[in-house]
Motif scaffolding. Structure first.
Motif, PDB file in Angstrom:
ATOM      1  N   LEU A  18      -4.266  25.011  14.775  1.00 42.99           N
ATOM      2  CA  LEU A  18      -3.580  24.138  13.816  1.00 42.99           C
ATOM      3  C   LEU A  18      -2.080  24.055  14.077  1.00 42.99           C
ATOM      4  O   LEU A  18      -1.330  23.520  13.261  1.00 42.99           O
ATOM      5  N   SER A  19      -1.635  24.549  15.220  1.00 40.58           N
ATOM      6  CA  SER A  19      -0.208  24.595  15.533  1.00 40.58           C
ATOM      7  C   SER A  19       0.445  23.219  15.506  1.00 40.58           C
ATOM      8  O   SER A  19       1.602  23.087  15.103  1.00 40.58           O
ATOM      9  N   GLU A  20      -0.268  22.187  15.918  1.00 40.06           N
ATOM     10  CA  GLU A  20       0.336  20.849  15.970  1.00 40.06           C
ATOM     11  C   GLU A  20       0.619  20.280  14.579  1.00 40.06           C
ATOM     12  O   GLU A  20       1.397  19.342  14.445  1.00 40.06           O
ATOM     13  N   TYR A  21      -0.002  20.825  13.551  1.00 38.57           N
ATOM     14  CA  TYR A  21       0.213  20.357  12.181  1.00 38.57           C
ATOM     15  C   TYR A  21       1.158  21.265  11.395  1.00 38.57           C
ATOM     16  O   TYR A  21       1.731  20.851  10.402  1.00 38.57           O
ATOM     17  N   THR A  22       1.270  22.515  11.823  1.00 40.07           N
ATOM     18  CA  THR A  22       1.939  23.548  11.036  1.00 40.07           C
ATOM     19  C   THR A  22       3.432  23.584  11.302  1.00 40.07           C
ATOM     20  O   THR A  22       3.866  23.608  12.438  1.00 40.07           O
ATOM     21  N   ARG A  23       4.204  23.610  10.213  1.00 36.77           N
ATOM     22  CA  ARG A  23       5.648  23.762  10.383  1.00 36.77           C
ATOM     23  C   ARG A  23       6.166  25.024   9.711  1.00 36.77           C
ATOM     24  O   ARG A  23       7.343  25.349   9.825  1.00 36.77           O
ATOM     25  N   LYS A  24       5.286  25.731   9.026  1.00 40.96           N
ATOM     26  CA  LYS A  24       5.656  27.036   8.481  1.00 40.96           C
ATOM     27  C   LYS A  24       4.392  27.873   8.378  1.00 40.96           C
ATOM     28  O   LYS A  24       3.387  27.404   7.860  1.00 40.96           O
ATOM     29  N   SER A  57      -0.173  32.197   4.624  1.00 41.11           N
ATOM     30  CA  SER A  57       0.352  30.992   3.982  1.00 41.11           C
ATOM     31  C   SER A  57       0.842  30.041   5.054  1.00 41.11           C
ATOM     32  O   SER A  57       1.359  30.464   6.086  1.00 41.11           O
ATOM     33  N   MET A  58       0.697  28.758   4.778  1.00 42.29           N
ATOM     34  CA  MET A  58       1.189  27.772   5.729  1.00 42.29           C
ATOM     35  C   MET A  58       1.574  26.480   5.036  1.00 42.29           C
ATOM     36  O   MET A  58       1.099  26.181   3.952  1.00 42.29           O
ATOM     37  N   GLU A  59       2.459  25.772   5.685  1.00 41.15           N
ATOM     38  CA  GLU A  59       2.811  24.416   5.277  1.00 41.15           C
ATOM     39  C   GLU A  59       2.489  23.538   6.474  1.00 41.15           C
ATOM     40  O   GLU A  59       2.974  23.782   7.579  1.00 41.15           O
ATOM     41  N   VAL A  60       1.636  22.560   6.248  1.00 42.06           N
ATOM     42  CA  VAL A  60       1.207  21.676   7.333  1.00 42.06           C
ATOM     43  C   VAL A  60       1.518  20.235   6.962  1.00 42.06           C
ATOM     44  O   VAL A  60       1.579  19.871   5.795  1.00 42.06           O
ATOM     45  N   LEU A  61       1.716  19.421   7.983  1.00 46.61           N
ATOM     46  CA  LEU A  61       1.854  17.996   7.774  1.00 46.61           C
ATOM     47  C   LEU A  61       0.456  17.402   7.695  1.00 46.61           C
ATOM     48  O   LEU A  61      -0.382  17.652   8.564  1.00 46.61           O
ATOM     49  N   GLN A  62       0.191  16.658   6.657  1.00 46.83           N
ATOM     50  CA  GLN A  62      -1.141  16.116   6.389  1.00 46.83           C
ATOM     51  C   GLN A  62      -1.486  15.008   7.383  1.00 46.83           C
ATOM     52  O   GLN A  62      -0.629  14.231   7.805  1.00 46.83           O
ATOM     53  N   ASP A  63      -2.739  14.966   7.783  1.00 44.69           N
ATOM     54  CA  ASP A  63      -3.288  13.892   8.617  1.00 44.69           C
ATOM     55  C   ASP A  63      -4.747  13.751   8.228  1.00 44.69           C
ATOM     56  O   ASP A  63      -5.531  14.678   8.399  1.00 44.69           O
ATOM     57  N   ASP A 117       8.631  11.445   0.235  1.00 38.44           N
ATOM     58  CA  ASP A 117       8.389  12.735   0.897  1.00 38.44           C
ATOM     59  C   ASP A 117       7.422  12.564   2.062  1.00 38.44           C
ATOM     60  O   ASP A 117       6.599  11.655   2.078  1.00 38.44           O
ATOM     61  N   GLU A 118       7.517  13.474   3.012  1.00 40.73           N
ATOM     62  CA  GLU A 118       6.498  13.539   4.059  1.00 40.73           C
ATOM     63  C   GLU A 118       5.202  14.023   3.414  1.00 40.73           C
ATOM     64  O   GLU A 118       5.238  14.761   2.434  1.00 40.73           O
ATOM     65  N   ALA A 119       4.073  13.572   3.944  1.00 37.00           N
ATOM     66  CA  ALA A 119       2.775  14.030   3.437  1.00 37.00           C
ATOM     67  C   ALA A 119       2.551  15.427   4.001  1.00 37.00           C
ATOM     68  O   ALA A 119       2.427  15.616   5.204  1.00 37.00           O
ATOM     69  N   LYS A 120       2.517  16.420   3.107  1.00 42.28           N
ATOM     70  CA  LYS A 120       2.358  17.804   3.543  1.00 42.28           C
ATOM     71  C   LYS A 120       1.384  18.521   2.635  1.00 42.28           C
ATOM     72  O   LYS A 120       1.032  18.029   1.562  1.00 42.28           O
ATOM     73  N   VAL A 121       0.949  19.684   3.080  1.00 40.64           N
ATOM     74  CA  VAL A 121       0.050  20.537   2.313  1.00 40.64           C
ATOM     75  C   VAL A 121       0.589  21.958   2.418  1.00 40.64           C
ATOM     76  O   VAL A 121       0.850  22.449   3.520  1.00 40.64           O
TER      77      VAL A 121
END
Length: 136
Positions: A18-24, A57-63, A117-121
């Motif tokens: 999931l690295s390509e979606y994860t920013r934290k 815990s993670m914060e990902v950009l939604q797709d 906002d950016e779409a995130k989860v």
């Protein structure tokens, strides 16, 4: 003193990178404090370690496109799945250890944010069983 900036963290859940979606990404592990203070402690609190627990815990950009993050995570809801995290996407080694274990996918927030906002989860998953650290 060595320093490090996280630029390429690796996060895998249920065998999906999931690295390509994860920013934290954060893995926290802790031990319960058990108070074993007695009168013989002479006014000082005495503690022992109890049960261990953790959370990924993670914060990902939604797709929501087919085969992307939403279609990966949605079917996992309510299941216990393996995870792996590393500070870098390089192979696990003495200078890039990996932490592995199992997590309970207890929730998924398909829509999060406000206007503009950016779409995130943002999610947090408790560990189930031992969290292991390895260098290979």
């Amino acid at each position: 003193m060595p320093k490090m900036v996280l630029t390429a963290e690796y996060i895998s859940i249920a065998g999906n990178d999931l690295s390509e979606y994860t920013r934290k990404g954060e893995l926290k592990v802790e031990v319960e404090e058990k108070d074993v203070t007695t009168y013989a402690s002479l006014g000082w609190k005495e503690l022992l370690g109890g049960l261990k627990s953790g959370e990924l815990s993670m914060e990902v950009l939604q797709d929501v496109a087919a085969t992307k993050i939403d279609s990966i995570m949605w079917p996992l809801l309510g299941t216990v799945v393996p995870f792996e995290v590393r500070l870098s996407q390089a192979a696990a080694s003495a200078s890039n250890p990996k932490w592995t274990g199992f997590i309970l996918i207890k929730g998924w927030n398909p829509i999060e944010g406000g206007v503009g906002d950016e779409a995130k989860v943002s999610v947090g998953y408790p560990t189930s069983g031992a969290v292991l650290r390895a260098v290979a």
